[in-house]
Design an enzyme around this catalytic site. Structure first.
Site, PDB file in Angstrom:
ATOM      1  N   LYS A 128      14.666 -32.024  -4.692  1.00 16.86           N
ATOM      2  CA  LYS A 128      14.745 -32.399  -6.257  1.00 16.86           C
ATOM      3  C   LYS A 128      14.261 -31.392  -7.180  1.00 16.86           C
ATOM      4  O   LYS A 128      14.643 -31.136  -8.228  1.00 16.86           O
ATOM      5  CB  LYS A 128      14.766 -33.807  -6.581  1.00 16.86           C
ATOM      6  CG  LYS A 128      15.551 -34.815  -5.829  1.00 16.86           C
ATOM      7  CD  LYS A 128      14.859 -36.117  -6.099  1.00 16.86           C
ATOM      8  CE  LYS A 128      13.773 -36.710  -5.089  1.00 16.86           C
ATOM      9  NZ  LYS A 128      14.089 -36.695  -3.744  1.00 16.86           N
ATOM     10  N   VAL A 155      20.561 -36.811  -4.773  1.00 20.06           N
ATOM     11  CA  VAL A 155      21.037 -38.166  -5.506  1.00 20.06           C
ATOM     12  C   VAL A 155      21.589 -38.971  -4.487  1.00 20.06           C
ATOM     13  O   VAL A 155      22.786 -38.385  -3.994  1.00 20.06           O
ATOM     14  CB  VAL A 155      21.849 -37.765  -6.749  1.00 20.06           C
ATOM     15  CG1 VAL A 155      21.816 -39.245  -7.537  1.00 20.06           C
ATOM     16  CG2 VAL A 155      21.091 -36.816  -7.321  1.00 20.06           C
ATOM     17  N   LYS A 227      16.222 -38.258 -10.101  1.00 18.29           N
ATOM     18  CA  LYS A 227      17.541 -38.239  -9.796  1.00 18.29           C
ATOM     19  C   LYS A 227      18.665 -38.511 -10.889  1.00 18.29           C
ATOM     20  O   LYS A 227      19.711 -37.752 -10.786  1.00 18.29           O
ATOM     21  CB  LYS A 227      17.949 -39.413  -8.740  1.00 18.29           C
ATOM     22  CG  LYS A 227      16.964 -39.084  -7.477  1.00 18.29           C
ATOM     23  CD  LYS A 227      17.140 -40.287  -6.396  1.00 18.29           C
ATOM     24  CE  LYS A 227      16.144 -40.116  -5.320  1.00 18.29           C
ATOM     25  NZ  LYS A 227      15.892 -41.323  -4.731  1.00 18.29           N
ATOM     26  N   GLY A 320      17.141 -41.537   4.465  1.00 19.92           N
ATOM     27  CA  GLY A 320      17.376 -41.527   5.606  1.00 19.92           C
ATOM     28  C   GLY A 320      17.498 -40.283   6.225  1.00 19.92           C
ATOM     29  O   GLY A 320      18.044 -39.205   5.695  1.00 19.92           O
TER      30      GLY A 320
HETATM   31  N1  LIG Z   1      13.575 -38.275   3.096  1.00 20.52           N
HETATM   32  C1  LIG Z   1      14.645 -38.584   2.779  1.00 20.52           C
HETATM   33  O1  LIG Z   1      15.410 -39.552   2.817  1.00 20.52           O
HETATM   34  C2  LIG Z   1      15.090 -37.700   1.588  1.00 20.52           C
HETATM   35  C3  LIG Z   1      16.217 -38.091   0.685  1.00 20.52           C
HETATM   36  C4  LIG Z   1      16.710 -37.066  -0.022  1.00 20.52           C
HETATM   37  C5  LIG Z   1      16.070 -35.921  -0.646  1.00 20.52           C
HETATM   38  N2  LIG Z   1      14.904 -35.645   0.143  1.00 20.52           N
HETATM   39  C6  LIG Z   1      14.346 -34.685  -0.123  1.00 20.52           C
HETATM   40  O2  LIG Z   1      14.278 -33.664   0.746  1.00 20.52           O
HETATM   41  C7  LIG Z   1      13.136 -32.762   0.910  1.00 20.52           C
HETATM   42  C8  LIG Z   1      12.536 -32.916   2.099  1.00 20.52           C
HETATM   43  O3  LIG Z   1      12.387 -34.148   2.698  1.00 20.52           O
HETATM   44  P1  LIG Z   1      11.887 -34.482   4.045  1.00 20.52           P
HETATM   45  O4  LIG Z   1      11.744 -35.936   4.150  1.00 20.52           O
HETATM   46  O5  LIG Z   1      12.456 -33.905   5.076  1.00 20.52           O
HETATM   47  O6  LIG Z   1      10.114 -33.911   4.018  1.00 20.52           O
HETATM   48  P2  LIG Z   1       9.219 -33.677   5.356  1.00 20.52           P
HETATM   49  O7  LIG Z   1       9.744 -34.614   6.711  1.00 20.52           O
HETATM   50  O8  LIG Z   1       8.058 -33.930   4.652  1.00 20.52           O
HETATM   51  O9  LIG Z   1       9.543 -32.234   5.700  1.00 20.52           O
HETATM   52  C9  LIG Z   1       9.147 -31.160   4.746  1.00 20.52           C
HETATM   53  C10 LIG Z   1       9.449 -29.888   5.624  1.00 20.52           C
HETATM   54  O10 LIG Z   1       9.036 -28.872   4.705  1.00 20.52           O
HETATM   55  C11 LIG Z   1       8.194 -27.957   5.100  1.00 20.52           C
HETATM   56  N3  LIG Z   1       7.431 -27.056   4.260  1.00 20.52           N
HETATM   57  C12 LIG Z   1       6.624 -27.428   3.219  1.00 20.52           C
HETATM   58  N4  LIG Z   1       6.146 -26.507   2.586  1.00 20.52           N
HETATM   59  C13 LIG Z   1       7.005 -25.498   2.827  1.00 20.52           C
HETATM   60  C14 LIG Z   1       7.196 -24.039   2.642  1.00 20.52           C
HETATM   61  N5  LIG Z   1       6.303 -23.454   1.443  1.00 20.52           N
HETATM   62  N6  LIG Z   1       7.679 -23.236   3.312  1.00 20.52           N
HETATM   63  C15 LIG Z   1       8.592 -23.781   4.291  1.00 20.52           C
HETATM   64  N7  LIG Z   1       8.639 -24.692   4.636  1.00 20.52           N
HETATM   65  C16 LIG Z   1       7.549 -25.732   4.143  1.00 20.52           C
HETATM   66  C17 LIG Z   1       7.270 -28.885   5.959  1.00 20.52           C
HETATM   67  O11 LIG Z   1       6.537 -28.073   7.112  1.00 20.52           O
HETATM   68  P3  LIG Z   1       5.119 -28.530   7.379  1.00 20.52           P
HETATM   69  O12 LIG Z   1       5.618 -29.571   8.552  1.00 20.52           O
HETATM   70  O13 LIG Z   1       4.492 -27.507   8.439  1.00 20.52           O
HETATM   71  O14 LIG Z   1       4.443 -29.044   6.587  1.00 20.52           O
HETATM   72  C18 LIG Z   1       8.208 -29.737   6.770  1.00 20.52           C
HETATM   73  O15 LIG Z   1       8.957 -29.025   7.678  1.00 20.52           O
HETATM   74  C19 LIG Z   1      12.045 -33.470  -0.140  1.00 20.52           C
HETATM   75  O16 LIG Z   1      12.260 -32.372  -1.147  1.00 20.52           O
HETATM   76  C20 LIG Z   1      12.687 -34.787  -0.388  1.00 20.52           C
HETATM   77  O17 LIG Z   1      12.392 -35.174  -1.565  1.00 20.52           O
HETATM   78  C21 LIG Z   1      14.411 -36.735   0.909  1.00 20.52           C
END
Ligand SMILES: NC(=O)c1ccc[n+]([C@@H]2O[C@H](COP(=O)([O-])OP(=O)(O)OC[C@H]3O[C@@H](n4cnc5c(N)ncnc54)[C@H](OP(=O)(O)O)[C@@H]3O)[C@@H](O)[C@H]2O)c1
Length: 339
Positions: A128, A155, A227, A320
């Site tokens: 976001k 969102v 969002k 999720g």
């Molecule tokens: N979780 C949810 O349910 C959800 C729902 C809607 C939206 N989102 C959004 O989706 C995004 C990802 O969420 P997530 O839950 O998947 O997070 P996550 O599990 O923490 O994964 C983040 C990933 O990004 C990588 N990363 C961080 N900085 C980077 C960079 N500079 N270059 C390349 N890769 C990088 C991390 O690498 P490392 O592992 O090496 O740190 C990791 O692989 C977030 O912005 C979140 O707000 C999440």
């Protein structure tokens, strides 16, 4: 074949990869859609690029061992490119931005987004941050570049909030969107109704993985506001920034508030509201007849108030792994349909 670069390979990007792994035959047969992951970048777990495609099973095996370096040696494989190089120089058609959200600067993802569009790539976002900070710049850039910018997953995860608001309801005048856009706070309020204290409910949300170790973005309302801002920009072309939102979280809601609302046939919900004139996030005591009052636990919902249809309410998951991965897939399918 749509070639994908995954920027970030965490919870959400892996959710997409898993769907592609298990559903590719069905997607090809039913929708003529096929996608291939050619690039994966992480912050600390390495990166891989292979123009002829990476094998998803092998990506999972490697990341489960802790690093993408564990991926087997194959012809044409490049290792260790930095994220920017991956975006600029890989042969991907679409960059998928799934790195952590930063609501203050949007960085480093915002630079990645502009670089992707400069490189002639479509952009699909789960993150976001860049949209909260620079929605209109990104939309303008995408238009100038003749590429698509899509963000369904930002969102309510894969629940088609953006699609319904901007496409399915395009012929309606939408005067307001009101929603429960944060699962953690809704989960906490639900648990408080069954007698749990705020602190206990928060601890349980953390244990279940709904809330971050630092839950402030959730409980103080800023995640919901981010969002809502994206929704307002998409629906109303609103120019609001987060600072224009009036934001109040749920930490002031007591067990007593929750229980006494219940005896009146009402429920406290953290409601995000946007109109063409502004936006707010605040706890609201809703009558039980309001569809939003019946959205429990970590589920999310949005009600669009329209001229032709009256209120239209969408209820579904807001987070999720596969749920958010599906939001990314929905955007890829739109890019595929547009040809
Ligand atoms: N979780 C949810 O349910 C959800 C729902 C809607 C939206 N989102 C959004 O989706 C995004 C990802 O969420 P997530 O839950 O998947 O997070 P996550 O599990 O923490 O994964 C983040 C990933 O990004 C990588 N990363 C961080 N900085 C980077 C960079 N500079 N270059 C390349 N890769 C990088 C991390 O690498 P490392 O592992 O090496 O740190 C990791 O692989 C977030 O912005 C979140 O707000 C999440």
């Amino acid at each position: 074949v749509l070639k994908l670069a995954l920027i970030g390979f965490g919870f959400v990007a892996q959710g997409l990869a898993e769907i592609l792994l298990h559903r590719s035959d069905e997607l090809r047969a039913n929708l003529g859609f096929s996608a291939q992951i050619v690039a994966v970048a992480t912050r600390s777990r390495g990166s891989l690029y292979r123009p002829d495609g990476l094998v998803i099973d092998e990506l999972f095996t490697a990341i489960h061992q802790g690093r993408l370096d564990q991926y087997p040696d194959v012809v044409g494989l490049e290792r260790g490119w930095d994220t920017m190089r991956m975006i600029r120089e890989s042969s991907a058609d679409v960059v998928i931005e799934a790195t952590p959200s930063n609501f203050q600067t949007g960085q480093p993802a915002l630079d990645y987004c502009h670089a992707a569009l400069d490189a002639g790539k479509h952009l699909v976002m789960a993150n976001k941050g860049p949209l909260v900070v620079a929605y209109h710049d990104l939309v303008t850039h995408a238009r100038q570049a003749g590429r698509q910018l899509r963000f369904e997953a930002t969102v309510m995860a894969g629940t088609p909030t953006i699609h319904v608001g901007t496409s399915a309801l395009a012929g309606c005048h939408i005067s307001e969107a009101r929603g429960i856009l944060n699962g953690t706070t809704n989960y906490i309020l639900t648990q408080m109704e069954s007698g749990m204290s705020y602190a206990e409910a928060l601890a349980q949300a953390q244990k279940l993985g709904y809330a971050e170790a630092d839950p402030s973005a959730d409980v103080d309302g800023w995640d919901a506001a981010a969002k809502a801002l994206i929704l307002a920009a998409a629906l109303f072309n609103s120019q609001m920034t987060l600072a224009d939102f009036s934001v109040k979280g749920i930490s002031g809601i007591t067990l007593d508030n929750v229980q006494s609302a219940r005896t009146r046939g009402e429920r406290w919900k953290l409601v995000a509201r946007v109109t063409p004139a502004g936006g707010s996030v605040q706890p609201v005591c809703l009558p039980i007849s309001d569809p939003l009052a019946n959205v429990m636990r970590a589920t999310n919902a949005v009600t669009y108030t329209t001229d032709h249809l009256g209120d239209v309410t969408l209820i579904g998951p807001g987070a999720g792994r596969s749920q958010t991965g599906f939001g990314l897939l929905a955007d890829l399918l739109e890019i595929h349909r547009a040809g």
